[in-house]
Design a protein around this motif. Structure first.
Motif, PDB file in Angstrom:
ATOM      1  N   PRO A  40       0.833  -1.208   0.000  1.00  0.00           N
ATOM      2  CA  PRO A  40       0.000   0.000   0.000  1.00  0.00           C
ATOM      3  C   PRO A  40       0.867   1.258   0.000  1.00  0.00           C
ATOM      4  O   PRO A  40       2.009   1.239   0.465  1.00  0.00           O
ATOM      5  N   LEU A  41       0.315   2.353  -0.499  1.00  0.00           N
ATOM      6  CA  LEU A  41       1.002   3.637  -0.451  1.00  0.00           C
ATOM      7  C   LEU A  41      -0.002   4.753  -0.176  1.00  0.00           C
ATOM      8  O   LEU A  41      -1.139   4.706  -0.656  1.00  0.00           O
ATOM      9  N   GLU A  42       0.449   5.745   0.586  1.00  0.00           N
ATOM     10  CA  GLU A  42      -0.263   7.005   0.717  1.00  0.00           C
ATOM     11  C   GLU A  42       0.442   8.010  -0.186  1.00  0.00           C
ATOM     12  O   GLU A  42       1.676   7.978  -0.318  1.00  0.00           O
ATOM     13  N   LEU A  43      -0.306   8.913  -0.805  1.00  0.00           N
ATOM     14  CA  LEU A  43       0.235   9.757  -1.864  1.00  0.00           C
ATOM     15  C   LEU A  43       0.039  11.237  -1.562  1.00  0.00           C
ATOM     16  O   LEU A  43      -1.051  11.662  -1.178  1.00  0.00           O
ATOM     17  N   LYS A  44       1.116  12.011  -1.751  1.00  0.00           N
ATOM     18  CA  LYS A  44       1.067  13.454  -1.559  1.00  0.00           C
ATOM     19  C   LYS A  44       1.720  14.134  -2.754  1.00  0.00           C
ATOM     20  O   LYS A  44       2.711  13.640  -3.303  1.00  0.00           O
ATOM     21  N   LEU A  45       1.167  15.286  -3.133  1.00  0.00           N
ATOM     22  CA  LEU A  45       1.737  16.118  -4.185  1.00  0.00           C
ATOM     23  C   LEU A  45       1.953  17.509  -3.604  1.00  0.00           C
ATOM     24  O   LEU A  45       1.001  18.146  -3.154  1.00  0.00           O
TER      25      LEU A  45
ATOM     26  N   VAL B 104       5.811  11.207  -1.536  1.00  0.00           N
ATOM     27  CA  VAL B 104       5.673  12.659  -1.643  1.00  0.00           C
ATOM     28  C   VAL B 104       6.303  13.089  -2.965  1.00  0.00           C
ATOM     29  O   VAL B 104       7.521  13.027  -3.130  1.00  0.00           O
ATOM     30  N   ALA B 105       5.451  13.470  -3.911  1.00  0.00           N
ATOM     31  CA  ALA B 105       5.936  13.958  -5.205  1.00  0.00           C
ATOM     32  C   ALA B 105       6.086  15.471  -5.126  1.00  0.00           C
ATOM     33  O   ALA B 105       5.182  16.176  -4.680  1.00  0.00           O
TER      34      ALA B 105
END
Length: 378
Positions: A116-121, A217-218
């Motif tokens: 699983p991954l949590e995603l931030k931009l 974190v992109a």
């Protein structure tokens, strides 16, 4: 063929407008960027990990890792299941209640659950730091309680059910008698902040070899506050482990409440900060898990609001910058000209220019078309 690089195998169809709504696009673009970095550029991904510093306390460092090692499969074989539960967590959840991850990576052939991954931009620089030198610029990074919940599940999963008692012993050694805590009482819990921090740091130290990459974190860099992409250094990606994420909150709480010897120095007006409340949520959830065999983060969160809204777990600028500080943060490796290889121009009409990144993309596409002698209206 997907309009976003490397997302041909996904639960969303990235050739349709509905897959470019706000939440989906801001989650999908970091993955497309990372797929591009790995498959096209053949670059490693900076993983922010927790480690023990020379002072004996947790800190963080960066290690370059293959994207395939992070997601446990060849990127070409990855299936991206958006807003889906990571089923291996169900063993820790209350009956029938398992919150979704931002994305779950599955084997495209077998549909096995892999990671699983949590995603931030995020964007740098923010308004406050735009006038500073690049290495002093920062980005605002906001984390929601849902991410903290996923971190709690990830830590429990990393320790595994066979080490549940070890976690219980570790927490009890630093908390004392947590079953007797008045968890809802702000004044009581402010006095317990040193114990909460010590318990959290002990959890990090014992789990160094168990930490798991979890939060992507992109980063995209603009030209100051203008809606223009940095030409040479526009995009890069970082992946934080669950324990590196926790360390961000520990650092904030230490700076606000503790002296160099970990003594409580101030608790003005009996108010509790969001980072301190988040550590309380995390530690209480994990303590309850070790004694009750289930992890009920939602109940803990609603039970310990301390009179404040629960929409944010924490908002960071310099703290997040310092943890991500590296050559990749100051000079991201993907230039603005590469955006057309990550985001197919055929998806241009799906962008929503009121969103800052979408506006930058739209402006970029328009400038390129005008320079090529095309009609900007088409």
């Amino acid at each position: 063929m997907s309009y976003l690089y490397g997302l041909d195998h996904a639960s969303k169809d990235f050739t349709t407008a509905k897959s470019f709504g706000k939440n989906t696009f801001t989650n999908a673009f970091p993955l497309a960027l990372t797929q591009y970095l790995s498959m096209e550029r053949e670059l490693g991904i900076p993983v922010v990990r927790a480690e023990i510093g020379i002072d004996g306390r947790p800190t963080t460092n960066h290690v370059k890792s293959r994207w395939a090692d992070i997601i446990h499969t060849d990127p070409r074989n990855a299936f991206f299941d958006f807003e889906a539960p990571f089923e291996p967590y169900r063993q820790f959840a209350t009956a029938g209640d398992l919150s979704p991850s931002d994305v779950v990576i599955r084997d495209n052939a077998t549909k096995e659950y892999l990671h699983p991954l949590e995603l931030k931009l995020v964007v740098a620089p923010n308004a406050e730091t735009a006038g500073r030198p690049r290495e002093k610029q920062a980005c605002e990074t906001v984390f929601r309680p849902s991410t903290v919940e996923q971190v709690a599940f990830s830590i429990a999963y990393g320790y595994t059910s066979t080490r549940r008692y070890e976690m219980q012993t570790l927490l009890r050694d630093h908390l004392g008698l947590p079953n007797e805590y008045d968890w809802r009482n702000v004044r009581f819990m402010l006095d317990k902040i040193p114990a909460i921090v010590e318990a959290t740091e002990a959890l990090i130290e014992a789990g160094i070899k168990l930490q798991r990459p979890l939060i992507m974190v992109a980063l995209w860099r603009s030209q100051g506050q203008k809606p223009l992409l940095d030409e040479k250094h526009a995009f890069d990606t970082f992946v934080w482990t669950d324990l590196a994420f926790v360390q961000l909150f520990v650092q904030a709480v230490r700076a606000a409440y503790l002296d160099a010897d970990s003594n409580l120095v101030s608790a003005p007006n009996a108010k509790i900060s969001r980072p301190a409340r988040t550590l309380i949520w995390l530690i209480r959830s994990l303590w309850d898990y070790t004694t009750q065999f289930t992890l009920d983060f939602a109940r803990v969160k609603s039970d310990t609001t301390y009179g404040y809204q629960t929409d944010k777990a924490g908002s960071f600028t310099t703290g997040a910058r310092d943890i991500m500080m590296s050559e990749e943060f100051v000079y991201p490796r993907v230039g603005a000209s590469e955006i057309e290889r990550i985001f197919n121009e055929r998806g241009r009409d799906f962008l929503l220019p009121e969103r800052r990144l979408d506006a930058s993309f739209s402006l970029r596409f328009t400038i390129d078309k005008l320079q090529a002698g095309g009609d900007w209206t088409s």
